[in-house]
Design an enzyme around this catalytic site. Structure first.
Site, PDB file in Angstrom:
ATOM      1  N   HIS A 272       1.138  -1.043   0.074  1.00 39.72           N
ATOM      2  CA  HIS A 272      -0.038  -0.104   0.272  1.00 39.72           C
ATOM      3  C   HIS A 272       0.887   0.852  -0.498  1.00 39.72           C
ATOM      4  O   HIS A 272       2.128   1.413   0.726  1.00 39.72           O
ATOM      5  CB  HIS A 272      -1.341  -0.059   1.139  1.00 39.72           C
ATOM      6  CG  HIS A 272      -1.686   1.208   1.070  1.00 39.72           C
ATOM      7  ND1 HIS A 272      -1.876   2.363   0.915  1.00 39.72           N
ATOM      8  CD2 HIS A 272      -2.903   0.549   0.958  1.00 39.72           C
ATOM      9  CE1 HIS A 272      -2.607   2.783   1.328  1.00 39.72           C
ATOM     10  NE2 HIS A 272      -3.432   1.872   0.894  1.00 39.72           N
ATOM     11  N   ASP A 329      -7.988  -5.311  -0.110  1.00 34.92           N
ATOM     12  CA  ASP A 329      -8.672  -6.095  -1.370  1.00 34.92           C
ATOM     13  C   ASP A 329      -8.214  -7.105  -1.183  1.00 34.92           C
ATOM     14  O   ASP A 329      -8.617  -8.562  -1.767  1.00 34.92           O
ATOM     15  CB  ASP A 329      -8.204  -5.701  -2.887  1.00 34.92           C
ATOM     16  CG  ASP A 329      -8.263  -4.117  -3.096  1.00 34.92           C
ATOM     17  OD1 ASP A 329      -7.596  -3.257  -2.925  1.00 34.92           O
ATOM     18  OD2 ASP A 329      -9.558  -3.580  -2.802  1.00 34.92           O
TER      19      ASP A 329
HETATM   20  C1  SDX Z   1      -6.162   0.492  -3.432  1.00 37.94           C
HETATM   21  O1  SDX Z   1      -4.712   4.294  -2.521  1.00 37.94           O
HETATM   22  C2  SDX Z   1      -5.579   3.943  -1.435  1.00 37.94           C
HETATM   23  O2  SDX Z   1      -5.975   4.791  -0.125  1.00 37.94           O
HETATM   24  C3  SDX Z   1      -5.930   2.836  -2.063  1.00 37.94           C
HETATM   25  C4  SDX Z   1      -6.745   2.185  -1.369  1.00 37.94           C
HETATM   26  C5  SDX Z   1      -8.032   2.682  -1.382  1.00 37.94           C
HETATM   27  O3  SDX Z   1      -8.633   2.235  -0.675  1.00 37.94           O
HETATM   28  O4  SDX Z   1      -8.411   3.657  -2.572  1.00 37.94           O
HETATM   29  O5  SDX Z   1      -6.238   1.394  -0.425  1.00 37.94           O
HETATM   30  C6  SDX Z   1      -7.562   0.533  -2.390  1.00 37.94           C
HETATM   31  O6  SDX Z   1      -6.005   0.278  -4.363  1.00 37.94           O
HETATM   32  C7  SDX Z   1      -5.071  -0.923  -2.578  1.00 37.94           C
HETATM   33  C8  SDX Z   1      -3.937  -1.370  -3.152  1.00 37.94           C
HETATM   34  C9  SDX Z   1      -4.609  -2.647  -4.453  1.00 37.94           C
HETATM   35  N1  SDX Z   1      -3.302  -2.545  -5.400  1.00 37.94           N
HETATM   36  C10 SDX Z   1      -2.629  -3.552  -5.639  1.00 37.94           C
HETATM   37  O7  SDX Z   1      -3.096  -4.572  -4.061  1.00 37.94           O
HETATM   38  C11 SDX Z   1      -2.055  -4.089  -6.491  1.00 37.94           C
HETATM   39  C12 SDX Z   1      -0.354  -4.931  -5.809  1.00 37.94           C
HETATM   40  N2  SDX Z   1       0.480  -3.719  -5.353  1.00 37.94           N
HETATM   41  C13 SDX Z   1       1.258  -2.838  -5.066  1.00 37.94           C
HETATM   42  O8  SDX Z   1       0.916  -2.713  -6.956  1.00 37.94           O
HETATM   43  C14 SDX Z   1       1.520  -1.812  -4.699  1.00 37.94           C
HETATM   44  O9  SDX Z   1       1.968  -1.943  -3.235  1.00 37.94           O
HETATM   45  C15 SDX Z   1       0.813  -0.490  -4.506  1.00 37.94           C
HETATM   46  C16 SDX Z   1       0.031  -0.213  -6.201  1.00 37.94           C
HETATM   47  C17 SDX Z   1      -0.429  -0.540  -3.865  1.00 37.94           C
HETATM   48  C18 SDX Z   1       1.732   0.554  -4.204  1.00 37.94           C
HETATM   49  O10 SDX Z   1       2.398   0.687  -4.764  1.00 37.94           O
HETATM   50  P1  SDX Z   1       3.543   1.490  -4.439  1.00 37.94           P
HETATM   51  O11 SDX Z   1       3.511   2.746  -2.929  1.00 37.94           O
HETATM   52  O12 SDX Z   1       4.097   2.409  -6.017  1.00 37.94           O
HETATM   53  O13 SDX Z   1       4.983   1.324  -4.451  1.00 37.94           O
HETATM   54  P2  SDX Z   1       5.766   0.484  -5.383  1.00 37.94           P
HETATM   55  O14 SDX Z   1       5.095  -0.062  -6.502  1.00 37.94           O
HETATM   56  O15 SDX Z   1       6.885   1.512  -5.786  1.00 37.94           O
HETATM   57  O16 SDX Z   1       6.515  -0.533  -4.487  1.00 37.94           O
HETATM   58  C19 SDX Z   1       7.589   0.105  -3.403  1.00 37.94           C
HETATM   59  C20 SDX Z   1       8.421  -1.590  -3.780  1.00 37.94           C
HETATM   60  C21 SDX Z   1       9.176  -2.106  -5.332  1.00 37.94           C
HETATM   61  O17 SDX Z   1      10.001  -2.990  -4.521  1.00 37.94           O
HETATM   62  P3  SDX Z   1      11.534  -2.297  -5.045  1.00 37.94           P
HETATM   63  O18 SDX Z   1      11.573  -0.796  -6.287  1.00 37.94           O
HETATM   64  O19 SDX Z   1      11.834  -1.783  -3.641  1.00 37.94           O
HETATM   65  O20 SDX Z   1      12.558  -3.498  -5.355  1.00 37.94           O
HETATM   66  O21 SDX Z   1       7.683  -2.758  -2.862  1.00 37.94           O
HETATM   67  C22 SDX Z   1       7.994  -3.651  -4.327  1.00 37.94           C
HETATM   68  C23 SDX Z   1       7.942  -2.659  -5.271  1.00 37.94           C
HETATM   69  O22 SDX Z   1       8.379  -3.712  -6.656  1.00 37.94           O
HETATM   70  N3  SDX Z   1       6.251  -4.277  -4.283  1.00 37.94           N
HETATM   71  C24 SDX Z   1       5.698  -5.567  -3.723  1.00 37.94           C
HETATM   72  C25 SDX Z   1       4.556  -5.356  -4.108  1.00 37.94           C
HETATM   73  N4  SDX Z   1       3.699  -3.775  -4.261  1.00 37.94           N
HETATM   74  C26 SDX Z   1       5.232  -3.367  -4.328  1.00 37.94           C
HETATM   75  N5  SDX Z   1       6.028  -6.957  -4.724  1.00 37.94           N
HETATM   76  C27 SDX Z   1       5.732  -7.827  -4.679  1.00 37.94           C
HETATM   77  N6  SDX Z   1       4.439  -7.820  -4.405  1.00 37.94           N
HETATM   78  C28 SDX Z   1       3.466  -6.214  -4.526  1.00 37.94           C
HETATM   79  N7  SDX Z   1       2.044  -6.338  -4.502  1.00 37.94           N
END
Ligand code: SDX
Length: 393
Positions: A272, A329
């Site tokens: 998140h 989710d």
């Molecule tokens: C919602 O914003 C809100 O409030 C949203 C929400 C709401 O109520 O409106 O809470 C609802 O959208 C919840 C999120 C649902 N999405 C997912 O579950 C999709 C999977 N999660 C990710 O794609 C990710 O965690 C996000 C999109 C939710 C957040 O992404 P960020 O904050 O941009 O973080 P990032 O992509 O930069 O990740 C940081 C690191 C990265 O690795 P490094 O580059 O540091 O090596 O964490 C890793 C990412 O690769 N990472 C994951 C991961 N999520 C982040 N690795 C594996 N699996 C994951 N799910």
């Protein structure tokens, strides 16, 4: 304009607005609507009461809640001409695409919504009609998808019960309202009702900042929510869990894939932007999931896979170091499936829950006379150059 542009892709460290609606503390895993902890609202309130709280800022008195429930009951029908939209959609149109276009089309039937400088009464009526009609629209999308006759709202039911009646009821027999489903639906909708400046809410604010009407602003929010990185994650989680189940349930293999930078696979429902601790909603939904499946006598194998996935990830350095926890989710889709919804309806249910938050944020943005949203950029393109005629290219 001269001056220094700070680049902040994804607005990770940019405050876009001031708001008094929802408070999040990502480090502590705190979520409050108008100061009230989400845990107390999920346990003690109803979705309609929380919608009132978000939009008007205070918990309603008994009379205020009765009055708003009565006012809603006057507007739960949608114009019969809206049925023509359903006949026009190709059969594979995703429910989120249908929802966005249907909500946007409401302004065609309710011209008071199009006034760029509406009176207070016009704004109240526009908001009320959207809250009142959303359950009918959502239930009709579902009924059309399964080829069943549309159901009409019954004023003897409360807001959430009416939605379940229109969705799962049939003209052929009396619908037996299940209190387990009513309670679970209220909880799920409350937990999704607002979440400060997330992607879809920021979209609603951005579109609304151009003096665009509420219906089109919310329709834009619906399309933003559709994305699998945002609200679409609840559908993607179930698809992921099914894939793991069909792959023999080898959770360790899929956790390893999620960590592999050369593999595009991510653990959907994990991580998140703000929560670097447990998403407080995920904790409540996980418990609700256990309760609902037990009460409904459902043994869904993907629940076991979800719990194992959570256990493995939460003990893995990759997820611990990046503070990746289950989010709202991760478990919600398992409950929706147990309730009888198809996977592609899950994000529509997220939108139904998020509606009062979008309305409250749009209303606050308008009341605060916020300027039209127009961010700047850091230009990285070509320097000035002369036009080249075709023969010289
Ligand atoms: C919602 O914003 C809100 O409030 C949203 C929400 C709401 O109520 O409106 O809470 C609802 O959208 C919840 C999120 C649902 N999405 C997912 O579950 C999709 C999977 N999660 C990710 O794609 C990710 O965690 C996000 C999109 C939710 C957040 O992404 P960020 O904050 O941009 O973080 P990032 O992509 O930069 O990740 C940081 C690191 C990265 O690795 P490094 O580059 O540091 O090596 O964490 C890793 C990412 O690769 N990472 C994951 C991961 N999520 C982040 N690795 C594996 N699996 C994951 N799910």
């Amino acid at each position: 304009m001269s001056g220094y542009i700070t680049l902040d892709s994804g607005y990770k460290n940019t405050g876009a607005t001031k708001s008094a609606i929802t408070f999040l503390d990502g480090e502590e895993g705190i979520l409050r609507y108008r100061g009230y902890p989400i845990e107390q609202l999920a346990e003690k309130s109803t979705f309609l009461e929380v919608a009132y709280l978000l939009i008007y800022g205070e918990l309603p008195t008994k009379k205020q809640l009765e009055d708003v429930a009565y006012a809603i009951s006057r507007h739960t029908l949608i114009h019969e001409d809206m049925k023509k939209f359903f006949d026009g959609y190709p059969s594979k149109t995703h429910p989120m695409g249908q929802l966005a276009s249907l909500v946007c089309s409401l302004s065609s039937f309710y011209p008071e919504s199009l006034n760029p400088n509406p009176t207070k009464e016009e704004t109240e009526l526009t908001m009320l009609k959207l809250v009142a009609k959303m359950p009918t629209i959502v239930s009709w999308i579902f009924k059309k998808a399964i080829g069943h006759p549309l159901m009409y709202p019954q004023n003897k039911f409360d807001y959430v019960s009416n939605f379940l009646y229109m969705t799962f009821g049939h003209r052929t027999e009396e619908y037996k309202m299940d209190p387990v489903l009513v309670d679970a639906m209220n909880k799920l909708l409350i937990l999704h009702a607002d979440h400060e400046q997330n992607c879809s809410t920021s979209t609603v604010r951005m579109v609304g900042s151009s003096d665009c009407n509420l219906y089109a602003s919310v329709a834009a929010g619906i399309t933003a929510l559709w994305g699998p990185l945002h609200g679409g994650a609840n559908q993607a989680v179930i698809e992921m869990l099914e894939t793991i189940k069909n792959d023999g349930g080898d959770v360790d293999k899929w956790v390893a894939k999620a960590k592999d930078k050369n593999d595009p696979f991510r653990l959907m429902g994990f991580g998140h932007r703000v929560y670097k601790n447990f998403d407080p909603r995920a904790k409540i939904i996980k418990k609700t999931c256990d309760d609902v499946l037990a009460k409904l006598g459902i043994n869904d194998p993907v629940l076991g896979i979800a719990k194992r996935l959570e256990e493995v990830a939460l003990n893995d350095e990759y997820f611990i170091s990046r503070k990746l926890y289950p989010n709202v989710d991760f478990y919600s889709g398992i409950i929706y499936r147990a309730m009888g919804f198809p996977t592609d309806m899950f994000t529509v249910l997220f939108a139904l829950g998020r509606l009062p938050g979008w309305i409250a944020q749009w209303k606050e943005m308008r009341e605060n006379n916020e300027p039209i949203g127009r961010p700047r950029q850091v230009y990285t393109g070509e320097i000035a150059r002369e036009y080249v005629s075709m023969e010289n290219r």
